[in-house]
Design a protein around this motif. Structure first.
Motif, short mmCIF file in Angstrom:
data_model
loop_
_atom_site.label_atom_id
_atom_site.label_comp_id
_atom_site.label_asym_id
_atom_site.label_seq_id
_atom_site.Cartn_x
_atom_site.Cartn_y
_atom_site.Cartn_z
N TYR A 195 14.95 0.97 5.29
CA TYR A 195 14.75 -0.19 4.41
C TYR A 195 13.29 -0.37 4.06
O TYR A 195 12.95 -0.74 2.92
N PHE A 196 12.40 -0.11 4.99
CA PHE A 196 10.97 -0.29 4.74
C PHE A 196 10.48 0.67 3.65
O PHE A 196 9.67 0.29 2.80
N ILE A 197 10.94 1.91 3.67
CA ILE A 197 10.53 2.87 2.65
C ILE A 197 11.09 2.46 1.29
O ILE A 197 10.37 2.49 0.27
N LEU A 198 12.35 2.08 1.25
CA LEU A 198 12.98 1.66 -0.01
C LEU A 198 12.29 0.44 -0.60
O LEU A 198 11.94 0.42 -1.79
N SER A 199 12.06 -0.57 0.21
CA SER A 199 11.43 -1.80 -0.29
C SER A 199 9.97 -1.56 -0.65
O SER A 199 9.41 -2.23 -1.53
N ALA A 200 9.33 -0.58 0.00
CA ALA A 200 7.95 -0.24 -0.36
C ALA A 200 7.89 0.32 -1.77
O ALA A 200 6.99 -0.02 -2.56
N MET A 201 8.82 1.19 -2.13
CA MET A 201 8.84 1.76 -3.47
C MET A 201 9.09 0.68 -4.52
O MET A 201 8.50 0.70 -5.61
N ILE A 202 9.93 -0.30 -4.20
CA ILE A 202 10.17 -1.41 -5.12
C ILE A 202 8.91 -2.25 -5.27
O ILE A 202 8.51 -2.63 -6.38
N THR A 203 8.24 -2.53 -4.15
CA THR A 203 7.00 -3.30 -4.19
C THR A 203 5.94 -2.58 -5.01
O THR A 203 5.25 -3.20 -5.84
N GLY A 204 5.79 -1.27 -4.80
CA GLY A 204 4.83 -0.49 -5.57
C GLY A 204 5.13 -0.54 -7.06
O GLY A 204 4.20 -0.62 -7.89
N SER A 205 6.40 -0.51 -7.43
CA SER A 205 6.79 -0.59 -8.84
C SER A 205 6.42 -1.94 -9.44
O SER A 205 5.87 -2.01 -10.56
N TYR A 206 6.71 -3.03 -8.72
CA TYR A 206 6.32 -4.36 -9.20
C TYR A 206 4.81 -4.44 -9.43
O TYR A 206 4.33 -4.96 -10.44
N LEU A 207 4.05 -3.92 -8.48
CA LEU A 207 2.59 -4.00 -8.58
C LEU A 207 2.06 -3.18 -9.75
O LEU A 207 1.09 -3.57 -10.41
N LEU A 208 2.69 -2.06 -10.04
CA LEU A 208 2.25 -1.25 -11.18
C LEU A 208 2.49 -1.98 -12.50
O LEU A 208 1.66 -1.93 -13.41
N PHE A 209 3.62 -2.68 -12.61
CA PHE A 209 3.86 -3.49 -13.81
C PHE A 209 2.79 -4.57 -13.95
O PHE A 209 2.28 -4.81 -15.06
N LEU A 210 2.42 -5.20 -12.83
CA LEU A 210 1.40 -6.24 -12.88
C LEU A 210 0.02 -5.66 -13.20
O LEU A 210 -0.73 -6.24 -13.98
N SER B 298 0.82 -1.20 0.00
CA SER B 298 0.00 0.00 0.00
C SER B 298 0.86 1.26 0.00
O SER B 298 0.65 2.17 -0.81
N THR B 299 1.83 1.32 0.89
CA THR B 299 2.69 2.50 0.96
C THR B 299 3.47 2.69 -0.33
O THR B 299 3.63 3.82 -0.81
N GLY B 300 3.93 1.59 -0.90
CA GLY B 300 4.68 1.67 -2.15
C GLY B 300 3.85 2.24 -3.29
O GLY B 300 4.31 3.10 -4.04
N LEU B 301 2.60 1.78 -3.41
CA LEU B 301 1.71 2.31 -4.45
C LEU B 301 1.42 3.79 -4.23
O LEU B 301 1.35 4.57 -5.17
N CYS B 302 1.24 4.16 -2.97
CA CYS B 302 0.98 5.57 -2.64
C CYS B 302 2.17 6.45 -3.02
O CYS B 302 2.01 7.51 -3.63
N ILE B 303 3.37 6.00 -2.68
CA ILE B 303 4.58 6.78 -2.98
C ILE B 303 4.76 6.93 -4.49
O ILE B 303 5.01 8.02 -5.00
N MET B 304 4.62 5.81 -5.23
CA MET B 304 4.84 5.86 -6.67
C MET B 304 3.76 6.69 -7.37
O MET B 304 4.05 7.38 -8.35
N SER B 305 2.53 6.63 -6.88
CA SER B 305 1.47 7.43 -7.51
C SER B 305 1.70 8.92 -7.30
O SER B 305 1.29 9.74 -8.12
#
Length: 393
Positions: free
Chosen positions: A209-224, A77-84
């Motif tokens: 690390y949590f913020i960094l990995s969240a942005m990576i997770t958000g990126s993966y989810l956007l590709f999917l 969730s945080t990753g998607l929010c950051i990337m958006s």
């Protein structure tokens, strides 16, 4: 007041709601989703019948797979929010098209995380009541719950204004959601970083690390999300956005690998009791080497490096592997933190050193955790039917 005047919802008949193009990928996805929902239901029923006896957690290993899966969902969730926020908050035009879809995903993933952890807490309603009546301002877990509740409110309003194409207010709530989300997520990292009795986790690493990995997770989810939305036939503007996203993802993966190398080196070099032993155990673990490193970092990074971020179809498939790797990151984070018994600090020369704590999730834990993905996918499917998630120029 008409609800549709607040949130524009498409008119969808029952037939349209449950209809989709009969293709192999769609049928497979539907079967997987329904199977996961059934699995979640079975796990929840088992829990309601047996209570916490349905879980394999113990006093020595009190946090299990469900906690790891909660972290998995809130990180998503945080990753998607950051990337958006790159688009409609900071004004990068290429990323404006992801706003509605990413924020909807952020809402659904954090709500799924709340649903999953509600079946671990035991008394979620009581938790909410006493969270307000007896706030623990010195507790990182209290701040985590409070900040995530506030974060959810921000992104719900952000989504409402995005659907209404009110970019002024969506930007205001988007900025609020971004700031509170980062605060909440770094605080979640602090829940682990504050654990003085668990040397492998204690320190400043996890909040960052949590913020960094969240942005990576958000990126993966956007590709999917976009791979599924366009069935790999991307419009030019979407393809251009995904190429730029791939380059951002490559940079983030490089930084994450740099972080992981130094985390292990500092853990082993210091010889701190409980830290060096666990670090060596992690480095020999298939979960870490295959799950986290190979699937979660190396394969997507190599594809980005070789193709210069232009192999979008390859990255969509690699993002599936990446999300599997992210799952292992979350599970290992929780499990590895508890591997070393606390009695280690009381060892004397005449005592034998304690063995590592053993834990394997029960059926109920696996069903609730993995089944939660199906619940999230099912709600996302219906949300796509009711809302226009594509960008309106």
């Amino acid at each position: 007041m008409n609800f549709k005047s607040i949130i524009p919802i498409k008119e969808v008949s029952i037939k349209e709601l449950f209809s989709f193009k009969m293709s192999f990928s769609n049928v497979t996805m539907a079967m997987i989703t329904l199977g996961l929902v059934a699995l979640f239901t079975a796990g929840a029923i088992t829990y309601f019948i047996e209570g916490h006896h349905a879980y394999n957690v113990t006093r020595e290993h009190p946090w299990g797979l469900i906690i790891g899966m909660y972290v998995f969902f809130v990180v998503s969730s945080t990753g998607l929010c950051i990337m958006s926020s790159i688009g409609h908050v900071f004004g990068v035009k290429e990323f404006e098209i992801i706003g509605k879809r990413a924020i909807l995903g952020a809402i659904l993933t954090i709500c799924t995380g709340f649903l999953v952890i509600a079946l671990e807490i035991g008394h979620p309603v009581r938790m909410v009541i006493y969270n307000i009546l007896t706030p623990g301002f010195t507790s990182a877990i209290w701040w985590m719950g409070t900040l995530y509740g506030l974060y959810l409110c921000f992104i719900i309003f952000e989504f409402i204004f995005l659907i209404r194409n009110d970019h002024k207010w969506s930007k205001i709530f988007g900025l609020g959601g971004l700031l509170v989300g980062i605060a909440a997520h770094s605080n979640l990292g602090a829940v682990f970083g504050f654990l003085i009795a668990r040397p492998i986790a204690n320190g400043v690493f996890f909040p960052i690390y949590f913020i960094l990995s969240a942005m990576i997770t958000g990126s993966y989810l956007l590709f999917l999300m976009y791979g599924f939305r366009y069935k790999m036939n991307f419009p030019k503007e979407v393809e251009d956005m995904l190429v730029k996203l791939a380059k951002i993802l490559g940079l983030l993966l490089a930084i994450l690998m740099f972080f992981e190398i130094w985390r292990m080196l500092t853990s082993i070099y210091g010889g701190v009791p409980g830290r060096a032993e666990i670090a060596k155990h992690i480095l020999m673990s298939p979960n870490f080497l295959v799950g986290e490193v190979l699937l979660g970092m190396l394969i997507p990074f190599i594809i980005i490096l070789v193709s210069k971020g232009k192999n979008i179809k390859g990255l969509v498939w690699a993002s599936i592997l990446g999300m599997v790797g992210i799952f292992f990151m979350r599970y290992d984070l929780v499990h590895d933190t508890q591997l070393m018994p606390l009695q280690l600090l009381k060892i004397r020369e005449y005592q034998l050193p304690p063995s590592l704590v053993e834990y394997f999730p029960s059926f109920a834990e696996i069903a609730i955790s993995i089944g939660g993905i199906g619940v999230c996918l099912l709600v996302y499917y219906f949300a796509e039917k009711f809302f226009n998630l594509d960008y309106d120029k």
